[in-house]
Design a protein around this motif. Sequence first.
Motif, PDB file in Angstrom:
ATOM      1  N   TYR A 148      56.698  48.601  15.509  1.00  0.00           N
ATOM      2  CA  TYR A 148      55.744  49.543  14.910  1.00  0.00           C
ATOM      3  C   TYR A 148      54.716  48.790  14.065  1.00  0.00           C
ATOM      4  N   ASP A 164      61.637  64.803  18.728  1.00  0.00           N
ATOM      5  CA  ASP A 164      61.431  63.374  18.959  1.00  0.00           C
ATOM      6  C   ASP A 164      59.953  63.048  18.793  1.00  0.00           C
ATOM      7  N   PRO A 191      59.651  47.946  10.540  1.00  0.00           N
ATOM      8  CA  PRO A 191      60.621  48.181  11.612  1.00  0.00           C
ATOM      9  C   PRO A 191      60.095  47.556  12.906  1.00  0.00           C
ATOM     10  N   ASN A 204      62.863  60.699  14.259  1.00  0.00           N
ATOM     11  CA  ASN A 204      62.381  59.346  13.972  1.00  0.00           C
ATOM     12  C   ASN A 204      61.675  59.327  12.616  1.00  0.00           C
ATOM     13  N   ALA A 205      62.367  59.828  11.594  1.00  0.00           N
ATOM     14  CA  ALA A 205      61.772  59.896  10.256  1.00  0.00           C
ATOM     15  C   ALA A 205      62.803  59.492   9.211  1.00  0.00           C
ATOM     16  N   GLN A 206      62.298  59.017   8.083  1.00  0.00           N
ATOM     17  CA  GLN A 206      63.164  58.607   6.965  1.00  0.00           C
ATOM     18  C   GLN A 206      62.505  59.050   5.670  1.00  0.00           C
ATOM     19  N   THR A 262      55.898  58.138  17.133  1.00  0.00           N
ATOM     20  CA  THR A 262      55.556  57.659  15.796  1.00  0.00           C
ATOM     21  C   THR A 262      56.806  57.691  14.909  1.00  0.00           C
ATOM     22  N   ARG A 263      56.977  56.653  14.107  1.00  0.00           N
ATOM     23  CA  ARG A 263      58.030  56.697  13.087  1.00  0.00           C
ATOM     24  C   ARG A 263      57.377  57.146  11.782  1.00  0.00           C
ATOM     25  N   LEU A 323      54.064  53.202  12.364  1.00  0.00           N
ATOM     26  CA  LEU A 323      54.945  53.632  11.292  1.00  0.00           C
ATOM     27  C   LEU A 323      53.997  54.326  10.316  1.00  0.00           C
TER      28      LEU A 323
END
Length: 199
Positions: free
Chosen positions: A76, A25, A73, A55-57, A28-29, A101
């Motif tokens: 952020y 977790d 998002p 929390n990543a993409q 920060t994204r 982000l």
Amino acid sequence: MSRPHCPRCLRPTTHCLCALIPHLDSRTRVLVLQHPSEVGHALNTARLAALGLNNAQLVVGEVFDDLPMLLNPPGYRARLLFPADDAEPLHAYAPDDQPLLLVVPDGTWRKARKLLHLNPLLAALPRVTLADGGVSRYRLRKAPGPGALSTVEAITQALQVLEAPTSFEPLLKPFEALIEGQIAAMGAEVFQRNHSDPT
């Protein structure tokens, strides 16, 4: 006939890294924008980072039509992790800071710059940078300069700074296993001859 590959880590199933990938977790994204040429790369450390962070993409492409949505998002503030004269060094969050982000372009320096050129919204983001002196653990290729890190190393270092004292070292476990596997495949003698530092 090609070898079967793991659909998650994209490694050959005989060298699957999924057992080593953590589920961490982070406040920060992380948004990784990956140049298509990196997808088939033997290391593909951006994918390892994205899989290891809840929390990543990871988005693959050259032009990102949905960039306005990706960069905004709720809750952020977007920052681009990329060098620039006016880039601010990352520092630990204060208790009331809005989390970042962290947008990370993934590709060679040339390909990463191309992503910025093709996506003006990306190039317009305020930039942040890592402290000088980071040393890559990737022992199979000489870094182009000091502070040249793989994508997973850069993300790990950024999160270690932002979210200190939380440790994100487990993100590097599959990366290190990948390097060890490549060294084993080439043989210790070849590695020593071609890649080890002369003392």
